[in-house]
Design a protein around this motif. Structure first.
Motif, PDB file in Angstrom:
ATOM      1  N   GLU A  27       1.383  -3.647  15.100  1.00 46.57           N
ATOM      2  CA  GLU A  27       0.171  -2.786  14.486  1.00 46.57           C
ATOM      3  C   GLU A  27       0.649  -1.514  14.178  1.00 46.57           C
ATOM      4  N   GLY A  28       1.221  -1.213  15.267  1.00 46.14           N
ATOM      5  CA  GLY A  28       1.747   0.710  15.272  1.00 46.14           C
ATOM      6  C   GLY A  28       2.486   1.381  13.948  1.00 46.14           C
ATOM      7  N   PHE A  29       4.039  -0.417  13.341  1.00 40.90           N
ATOM      8  CA  PHE A  29       4.727   0.383  12.499  1.00 40.90           C
ATOM      9  C   PHE A  29       3.687  -0.192  11.138  1.00 40.90           C
ATOM     10  N   ARG A  30       3.096  -0.784  10.967  1.00 39.71           N
ATOM     11  CA  ARG A  30       1.842  -1.075   9.898  1.00 39.71           C
ATOM     12  C   ARG A  30       1.309   0.424   9.746  1.00 39.71           C
ATOM     13  N   GLN A  31       0.632   0.916  11.130  1.00 30.85           N
ATOM     14  CA  GLN A  31       0.441   2.045  10.838  1.00 30.85           C
ATOM     15  C   GLN A  31       0.867   3.452  10.504  1.00 30.85           C
ATOM     16  N   PHE A  32       2.354   3.152  10.577  1.00 33.87           N
ATOM     17  CA  PHE A  32       3.565   4.282  10.114  1.00 33.87           C
ATOM     18  C   PHE A  32       3.771   4.188   8.520  1.00 33.87           C
ATOM     19  N   LEU A  33       3.708   2.680   7.923  1.00 32.05           N
ATOM     20  CA  LEU A  33       4.086   2.355   6.971  1.00 32.05           C
ATOM     21  C   LEU A  33       3.006   2.804   5.575  1.00 32.05           C
ATOM     22  N   LEU A  34       1.888   2.538   6.437  1.00 35.55           N
ATOM     23  CA  LEU A  34       0.669   3.289   5.789  1.00 35.55           C
ATOM     24  C   LEU A  34       0.740   4.650   5.101  1.00 35.55           C
ATOM     25  N   ASN A  35       1.579   6.248   6.501  1.00 35.90           N
ATOM     26  CA  ASN A  35       1.207   7.195   6.480  1.00 35.90           C
ATOM     27  C   ASN A  35       2.099   7.486   6.234  1.00 35.90           C
ATOM     28  N   PHE A  95       3.604   6.075   2.703  1.00 37.76           N
ATOM     29  CA  PHE A  95       3.617   6.485   1.807  1.00 37.76           C
ATOM     30  C   PHE A  95       2.451   6.965   1.236  1.00 37.76           C
ATOM     31  N   PRO A  96       2.723   7.626   0.347  1.00 39.32           N
ATOM     32  CA  PRO A  96       1.149   9.073  -0.288  1.00 39.32           C
ATOM     33  C   PRO A  96       0.330   7.886  -0.734  1.00 39.32           C
ATOM     34  N   ASP A  97       0.654   6.811  -1.005  1.00 40.30           N
ATOM     35  CA  ASP A  97      -1.176   5.467  -1.895  1.00 40.30           C
ATOM     36  C   ASP A  97      -0.170   4.070  -0.917  1.00 40.30           C
ATOM     37  N   PRO A  98      -1.717   4.670   0.139  1.00 42.76           N
ATOM     38  CA  PRO A  98      -1.921   3.403   1.371  1.00 42.76           C
ATOM     39  C   PRO A  98      -2.040   2.440   0.712  1.00 42.76           C
ATOM     40  N   ASP A  99      -2.743   2.375  -0.372  1.00 49.25           N
ATOM     41  CA  ASP A  99      -3.734   1.649  -1.037  1.00 49.25           C
ATOM     42  C   ASP A  99      -3.044   0.591  -1.699  1.00 49.25           C
ATOM     43  N   ILE A 100      -1.492   0.611  -2.065  1.00 44.83           N
ATOM     44  CA  ILE A 100      -0.643   0.417  -2.612  1.00 44.83           C
ATOM     45  C   ILE A 100      -0.153  -1.037  -1.289  1.00 44.83           C
ATOM     46  N   LEU A 101       0.057  -0.824  -0.261  1.00 48.04           N
ATOM     47  CA  LEU A 101      -0.539  -1.957   1.072  1.00 48.04           C
ATOM     48  C   LEU A 101      -1.186  -2.583   1.204  1.00 48.04           C
ATOM     49  N   LEU A 102      -2.673  -1.896   0.435  1.00 46.89           N
ATOM     50  CA  LEU A 102      -3.493  -2.678   1.256  1.00 46.89           C
ATOM     51  C   LEU A 102      -3.819  -3.634  -0.082  1.00 46.89           C
ATOM     52  N   ASN A 103      -3.486  -2.911  -1.624  1.00 50.31           N
ATOM     53  CA  ASN A 103      -4.747  -4.169  -2.945  1.00 50.31           C
ATOM     54  C   ASN A 103      -3.831  -4.879  -2.893  1.00 50.31           C
ATOM     55  N   LYS A 104      -3.892  -6.468  -2.577  1.00 49.96           N
ATOM     56  CA  LYS A 104      -3.567  -8.135  -3.129  1.00 49.96           C
ATOM     57  C   LYS A 104      -2.931  -7.612  -3.995  1.00 49.96           C
ATOM     58  N   ASP A 105      -3.918  -7.078  -5.032  1.00 55.74           N
ATOM     59  CA  ASP A 105      -3.446  -6.413  -6.853  1.00 55.74           C
ATOM     60  C   ASP A 105      -2.193  -6.376  -7.399  1.00 55.74           C
ATOM     61  N   ALA A 136       8.168  -3.034  -4.466  1.00 51.41           N
ATOM     62  CA  ALA A 136       9.336  -2.689  -4.849  1.00 51.41           C
ATOM     63  C   ALA A 136       9.250  -0.905  -4.146  1.00 51.41           C
ATOM     64  N   LEU A 137       8.117  -0.985  -3.571  1.00 47.15           N
ATOM     65  CA  LEU A 137       8.792   0.257  -1.988  1.00 47.15           C
ATOM     66  C   LEU A 137       9.438  -0.101  -1.285  1.00 47.15           C
ATOM     67  N   ALA A 138       9.240  -1.790  -1.338  1.00 47.39           N
ATOM     68  CA  ALA A 138      10.083  -2.111   0.323  1.00 47.39           C
ATOM     69  C   ALA A 138      11.536  -2.565  -0.049  1.00 47.39           C
ATOM     70  N   ASN A 139      11.324  -2.929  -1.296  1.00 51.87           N
ATOM     71  CA  ASN A 139      12.861  -2.958  -1.808  1.00 51.87           C
ATOM     72  C   ASN A 139      13.846  -1.004  -2.137  1.00 51.87           C
ATOM     73  N   ASN A 140      13.041  -0.649  -2.704  1.00 51.07           N
ATOM     74  CA  ASN A 140      13.412   0.936  -2.484  1.00 51.07           C
ATOM     75  C   ASN A 140      13.744   1.946  -1.636  1.00 51.07           C
ATOM     76  N   ASN A 141      13.126   1.805  -0.408  1.00 54.32           N
ATOM     77  CA  ASN A 141      13.003   2.660   0.419  1.00 54.32           C
ATOM     78  C   ASN A 141      13.486   2.858   1.483  1.00 54.32           C
ATOM     79  N   GLU A 142      14.629   3.456   2.329  1.00 55.96           N
ATOM     80  CA  GLU A 142      14.826   3.153   3.480  1.00 55.96           C
ATOM     81  C   GLU A 142      14.133   4.083   4.208  1.00 55.96           C
ATOM     82  N   LEU A 143      14.077   3.256   5.108  1.00 56.30           N
ATOM     83  CA  LEU A 143      12.706   3.968   5.747  1.00 56.30           C
ATOM     84  C   LEU A 143      13.655   4.294   7.133  1.00 56.30           C
TER      85      LEU A 143
END
Length: 367
Positions: free
Chosen positions: A287-295, A297-307, A314-321
């Motif tokens: 859950e801590g990692f999920r919170q890290f991802l939400l913080n 990226f500038p638009d957390p709705d991308i991570l929460l919105n299934k649509d 694309a976020l996951a593929n194109n970004n090296e954390l």
């Protein structure tokens, strides 16, 4: 030593003898053994299963999945060092305690390597068996929006975020896409009620209506065992997901067992007790990692919105954390595993070659 070499990323290309397609999930890959190898191992190792039970090799990777995507880090880090070994070690620990406490068995028959289980095939119950001791996550989000009925359970007014619930609540959801069940949409991970399970128990793969009661008992008992042990090391067991299935033992008895993983930082929320008592939530789970991802990226709705799944992938593929965040996550997994089991998590220098060697020499499963 190169850190990336210590991570097992691709785990579906091992030369394990099989005559069926390898099933590769988000984190684990499953190699179904030939009938001949299954029968041979059951006899050689004296596993307590039916003589013709199908067996599989389950290999856990160090991949990190969150919001239905696989993430990677800088310096070609395709996973989290130590994560797979930590998850397996924690599950092994709890499964053993369940057995010691007279609860149900698990699907694990043997542990040849820290990243490998030999398992028996189970007929899975198509329910994510979730129980909650605190209100947080999706349950809090629904409550905060004004919903007062969650999975058929009426919730009182006045609950607070991350607060302790009066009772341990069982809030199941669907496992996989199930068709033809009244009031249950044909999508994965849909909240369902106890009445849904009773009314449609065969559609959820329960063998009998009474088994709905039994899964609840096993869920509560398993939660209680883990909760008690975590309290001894200053950790709070917040909520968790169990999975169940049916197997037949060597005497021909069909029984309900625990399967998948239990009480891990991937399947549960675990909080630091001292921090919680001081008004702060410190996650010792994914859950801590999920919170890290939400913080992050500038638009957390991308991570929460299934649509917006395409954008999310694309976020996951194109970004090296950042490497530091991946290593923080590694520390979360290995530290909580070491606290729970009392044993250090050792990183493999070359996990793939180690697995091939042990499965070849000791089990005769490598061509």
């Amino acid at each position: 030593m190169n850190l990336a070499d210590q991570v097992l990323d691709v785990n579906d290309d091992l030369p394990i003898r099989t005559d069926k397609p390898v099933h590769s999930g988000k984190v684990r890959s499953v190699y179904w053994l030939t009938d001949e190898d299954s029968r041979r191992l059951i006899k050689e190792k004296n596993y307590d299963v039916s003589h013709d039970a199908p067996l599989a090799i389950m290999v856990i990777s160090d991949r990190i999945s969150a919001f239905d995507c696989i993430w990677h880090g800088e310096e070609n880090l395709k996973g989290v060092p130590g994560k797979g070994a930590a998850l397996n070690a924690i599950s092994n620990h709890w499964f053993k305690l369940f057995k010691d406490n007279g609860l149900a068995d698990s699907h694990i028959l043997d542990i040849p390597h820290p990243l490998v289980w030999i398992v028996q095939k189970a007929k899975p119950v198509m329910v994510e068996a979730i129980c909650r001791k605190y209100i947080t996550g999706s349950m809090w989000r629904a409550y905060d929006k004004g919903e007062r009925n969650f999975c058929g359970i009426d919730l009182p007014e006045g609950l607070i975020k991350d607060g302790l619930l009066k009772d341990l609540l069982i809030t199941p959801s669907t496992k996989g896409i199930l068709k033809g069940i009244p009031n249950v949409p044909e999508v994965d991970d849909v909240n369902i009620t106890r009445q849904d399970l009773l009314n449609n128990y065969t559609a959820f793969n329960f063998q009998a209506k009474e088994d709905v009661d039994q899964y609840e008992v096993l869920l509560k008992e398993g939660f209680s065992v883990i909760n008690r042990e975590l309290a001894k090391i200053g950790q709070i067991f917040v909520d968790t997901k169990f999975e169940f299935g049916y197997v037949t033992d060597s005497k021909g008895n069909e029984k309900l067992i625990y399967m998948d993983e239990v009480g891990t930082p991937d399947s549960s929320r675990i909080w630091d007790e001292q921090a919680y008592n001081n008004g702060e939530v410190v996650e010792n789970s994914k859950e801590g990692f999920r919170q890290f991802l939400l913080n992050h990226f500038p638009d957390p709705d991308i991570l929460l919105n299934k649509d917006r799944m395409n954008e999310r992938e694309a976020l996951a593929n194109n970004n090296e954390l950042p490497l530091a965040s991946m290593m923080d996550l590694s520390k979360t997994y290995t530290t909580i595993a070491e606290k729970i089991t009392g044993n250090a998590i050792q990183l493999s220098s070359n996990p793939k070659s180690e697995i091939v060697e042990v499965l070849g020499k000791e089990y005769g499963l490598i061509d």
